[in-house]
Design a protein around this motif. Structure first.
Motif, PDB file in Angstrom:
ATOM      1  N   ILE A   1      42.327  36.642  32.187  1.00 16.14           N
ATOM      2  CA  ILE A   1      41.024  36.934  31.598  1.00 16.14           C
ATOM      3  C   ILE A   1      40.938  38.426  31.335  1.00 16.14           C
ATOM      4  O   ILE A   1      41.313  39.242  32.174  1.00 16.14           O
ATOM      5  N   THR A   2      40.460  38.792  30.152  1.00 14.83           N
ATOM      6  CA  THR A   2      40.324  40.201  29.804  1.00 14.83           C
ATOM      7  C   THR A   2      38.991  40.748  30.290  1.00 14.83           C
ATOM      8  O   THR A   2      38.124  40.000  30.770  1.00 14.83           O
ATOM      9  N   SER A   3      38.804  42.042  30.112  1.00 13.81           N
ATOM     10  CA  SER A   3      37.541  42.654  30.507  1.00 13.81           C
ATOM     11  C   SER A   3      36.389  42.107  29.670  1.00 13.81           C
ATOM     12  O   SER A   3      35.238  42.114  30.118  1.00 13.81           O
ATOM     13  N   GLY A   4      36.692  41.618  28.491  1.00 13.39           N
ATOM     14  CA  GLY A   4      35.679  41.013  27.637  1.00 13.39           C
ATOM     15  C   GLY A   4      35.535  39.527  27.837  1.00 13.39           C
ATOM     16  O   GLY A   4      34.851  38.852  27.062  1.00 13.39           O
ATOM     17  N   SER A   5      36.214  38.999  28.867  1.00 10.54           N
ATOM     18  CA  SER A   5      36.142  37.590  29.253  1.00 10.54           C
ATOM     19  C   SER A   5      36.842  36.631  28.311  1.00 10.54           C
ATOM     20  O   SER A   5      36.554  35.431  28.316  1.00 10.54           O
ATOM     21  N   SER A   6      37.766  37.114  27.511  1.00 13.31           N
ATOM     22  CA  SER A   6      38.649  36.202  26.776  1.00 13.31           C
ATOM     23  C   SER A   6      39.640  35.631  27.766  1.00 13.31           C
ATOM     24  O   SER A   6      40.144  36.349  28.635  1.00 13.31           O
ATOM     25  N   THR A   7      39.933  34.350  27.630  1.00 12.03           N
ATOM     26  CA  THR A   7      40.793  33.683  28.599  1.00 12.03           C
ATOM     27  C   THR A   7      42.035  33.078  27.942  1.00 12.03           C
ATOM     28  O   THR A   7      42.061  32.799  26.742  1.00 12.03           O
ATOM     29  N   ASN A   8      43.043  32.882  28.779  1.00 16.38           N
ATOM     30  CA  ASN A   8      44.300  32.292  28.346  1.00 16.38           C
ATOM     31  C   ASN A   8      44.810  31.435  29.498  1.00 16.38           C
ATOM     32  O   ASN A   8      44.748  31.860  30.658  1.00 16.38           O
ATOM     33  N   TYR A   9      45.295  30.228  29.188  1.00 12.93           N
ATOM     34  CA  TYR A   9      45.749  29.309  30.230  1.00 12.93           C
ATOM     35  C   TYR A   9      47.138  28.771  29.921  1.00 12.93           C
ATOM     36  O   TYR A   9      47.514  28.585  28.753  1.00 12.93           O
ATOM     37  N   ALA A  10      47.881  28.491  30.973  1.00 16.10           N
ATOM     38  CA  ALA A  10      49.125  27.751  30.815  1.00 16.10           C
ATOM     39  C   ALA A  10      48.780  26.332  30.371  1.00 16.10           C
ATOM     40  O   ALA A  10      47.751  25.777  30.777  1.00 16.10           O
ATOM     41  N   ASP A  11      49.636  25.745  29.551  1.00 16.48           N
ATOM     42  CA  ASP A  11      49.369  24.393  29.052  1.00 16.48           C
ATOM     43  C   ASP A  11      49.204  23.395  30.197  1.00 16.48           C
ATOM     44  O   ASP A  11      48.413  22.460  30.102  1.00 16.48           O
ATOM     45  N   SER A  12      49.930  23.623  31.277  1.00 15.74           N
ATOM     46  CA  SER A  12      49.920  22.672  32.388  1.00 15.74           C
ATOM     47  C   SER A  12      48.598  22.631  33.145  1.00 15.74           C
ATOM     48  O   SER A  12      48.350  21.689  33.904  1.00 15.74           O
ATOM     49  N   VAL A  13      47.746  23.641  32.948  1.00 12.02           N
ATOM     50  CA  VAL A  13      46.485  23.673  33.692  1.00 12.02           C
ATOM     51  C   VAL A  13      45.255  23.609  32.792  1.00 12.02           C
ATOM     52  O   VAL A  13      44.128  23.558  33.287  1.00 12.02           O
ATOM     53  N   LYS A  14      45.462  23.601  31.481  1.00 11.92           N
ATOM     54  CA  LYS A  14      44.327  23.558  30.560  1.00 11.92           C
ATOM     55  C   LYS A  14      43.482  22.321  30.816  1.00 11.92           C
ATOM     56  O   LYS A  14      44.001  21.219  30.967  1.00 11.92           O
ATOM     57  N   GLY A  15      42.179  22.529  30.864  1.00 11.71           N
ATOM     58  CA  GLY A  15      41.269  21.426  31.106  1.00 11.71           C
ATOM     59  C   GLY A  15      41.040  21.133  32.574  1.00 11.71           C
ATOM     60  O   GLY A  15      40.142  20.377  32.930  1.00 11.71           O
ATOM     61  N   ARG A  16      41.863  21.709  33.447  1.00 17.82           N
ATOM     62  CA  ARG A  16      41.718  21.483  34.890  1.00 17.82           C
ATOM     63  C   ARG A  16      41.312  22.746  35.639  1.00 17.82           C
ATOM     64  O   ARG A  16      40.571  22.677  36.624  1.00 17.82           O
ATOM     65  N   PHE A  17      41.818  23.903  35.209  1.00 20.97           N
ATOM     66  CA  PHE A  17      41.549  25.170  35.874  1.00 20.97           C
ATOM     67  C   PHE A  17      40.629  26.026  35.012  1.00 20.97           C
ATOM     68  O   PHE A  17      40.718  25.994  33.780  1.00 20.97           O
ATOM     69  N   THR A  18      39.788  26.810  35.668  1.00 22.52           N
ATOM     70  CA  THR A  18      38.904  27.742  34.969  1.00 22.52           C
ATOM     71  C   THR A  18      38.970  29.102  35.647  1.00 22.52           C
ATOM     72  O   THR A  18      38.747  29.203  36.856  1.00 22.52           O
ATOM     73  N   ILE A  19      39.269  30.122  34.859  1.00 28.69           N
ATOM     74  CA  ILE A  19      39.284  31.487  35.384  1.00 28.69           C
ATOM     75  C   ILE A  19      37.991  32.182  34.992  1.00 28.69           C
ATOM     76  O   ILE A  19      37.466  31.971  33.890  1.00 28.69           O
ATOM     77  N   SER A  20      37.467  32.989  35.899  1.00 26.71           N
ATOM     78  CA  SER A  20      36.254  33.754  35.620  1.00 26.71           C
ATOM     79  C   SER A  20      36.322  35.051  36.418  1.00 26.71           C
ATOM     80  O   SER A  20      37.171  35.206  37.304  1.00 26.71           O
ATOM     81  N   ARG A  21      35.435  35.976  36.102  1.00 23.68           N
ATOM     82  CA  ARG A  21      35.425  37.245  36.826  1.00 23.68           C
ATOM     83  C   ARG A  21      34.017  37.747  36.972  1.00 23.68           C
ATOM     84  O   ARG A  21      33.141  37.460  36.158  1.00 23.68           O
ATOM     85  N   ASP A  22      33.823  38.523  38.044  1.00 22.86           N
ATOM     86  CA  ASP A  22      32.566  39.210  38.301  1.00 22.86           C
ATOM     87  C   ASP A  22      32.906  40.693  38.283  1.00 22.86           C
ATOM     88  O   ASP A  22      33.449  41.223  39.250  1.00 22.86           O
ATOM     89  N   ASN A  23      32.591  41.363  37.186  1.00 24.54           N
ATOM     90  CA  ASN A  23      32.980  42.761  37.042  1.00 24.54           C
ATOM     91  C   ASN A  23      32.264  43.657  38.054  1.00 24.54           C
ATOM     92  O   ASN A  23      32.815  44.671  38.479  1.00 24.54           O
ATOM     93  N   ALA A  24      31.065  43.307  38.430  1.00 19.42           N
ATOM     94  CA  ALA A  24      30.315  44.112  39.403  1.00 19.42           C
ATOM     95  C   ALA A  24      30.989  44.084  40.772  1.00 19.42           C
ATOM     96  O   ALA A  24      30.874  45.032  41.547  1.00 19.42           O
ATOM     97  N   LYS A  25      31.689  42.987  41.053  1.00 24.50           N
ATOM     98  CA  LYS A  25      32.355  42.839  42.349  1.00 24.50           C
ATOM     99  C   LYS A  25      33.859  43.060  42.247  1.00 24.50           C
ATOM    100  O   LYS A  25      34.580  42.900  43.241  1.00 24.50           O
ATOM    101  N   ASN A  26      34.356  43.389  41.063  1.00 24.66           N
ATOM    102  CA  ASN A  26      35.807  43.552  40.857  1.00 24.66           C
ATOM    103  C   ASN A  26      36.568  42.336  41.379  1.00 24.66           C
ATOM    104  O   ASN A  26      37.614  42.469  42.035  1.00 24.66           O
ATOM    105  N   THR A  27      36.059  41.180  41.072  1.00 28.92           N
ATOM    106  CA  THR A  27      36.613  39.942  41.615  1.00 28.92           C
ATOM    107  C   THR A  27      36.919  38.945  40.494  1.00 28.92           C
ATOM    108  O   THR A  27      36.147  38.821  39.541  1.00 28.92           O
ATOM    109  N   VAL A  28      38.048  38.283  40.653  1.00 23.80           N
ATOM    110  CA  VAL A  28      38.424  37.221  39.728  1.00 23.80           C
ATOM    111  C   VAL A  28      38.537  35.924  40.516  1.00 23.80           C
ATOM    112  O   VAL A  28      38.931  35.923  41.681  1.00 23.80           O
TER     113      VAL A  28
END
Length: 123
Positions: free
Chosen positions: A51-78
């Motif tokens: 996930i980029t700083s602008g929240s664009s995401t990219n996934y491996a084909d094997s996890v698409k539809g099952r995994f979700t990446i997100s981030r909290d910039n205020a907490k420096n946490t992904v």
């Protein structure tokens, strides 16, 4: 100076869910891309999701539809929400961050890895 600390791994049955967290700490100025990778024994480390700083995401084909990446910039946490887990998802998951940090009056750019967290999915 900078640390990435992962949490949330563990043992789950197939079809279950887990959420991994990775918090960056230290003299951080900014974080660009953050991501999750995994590495099975004897295999190369592979990208799971990013996930980029602008929240664009990219996934491996094997996890698409099952995994979700997100981030909290205020907490420096992904985060990595993992659902419909399969036994083949079993391995060590690593957090990665591309960031700028202060050291004295200087600003540095560096890529960091977490220590890894084990995810085990039983069949």
């Amino acid at each position: 100076q900078v640390q990435l600390v992962e949490s949330g791994g563990g043992l789950v049955q197939a079809g279950g869910s887990l959420t991994l967290s990775c918090a960056a700490s230290g003299n951080i100025f900014s974080i660009n891309a953050m991501g999750w990778y995994r590495q099975a024994p004897g295999k190369q480390r592979e990208l799971v999701a990013a996930i980029t700083s602008g929240s664009s995401t990219n996934y491996a084909d094997s996890v698409k539809g099952r995994f979700t990446i997100s981030r909290d910039n205020a907490k420096n946490t992904v985060y990595l929400q993992m659902t419909s887990l399969k036994p083949e998802d079993t391995t060590v998951y690593y957090c990665n961050a591309d960031l700028k940090y202060y050291s004295g009056s200087y600003l540095y750019t560096q890529n960091y890895w977490g220590q890894g967290t084990q995810v085990t999915v039983s069949s």
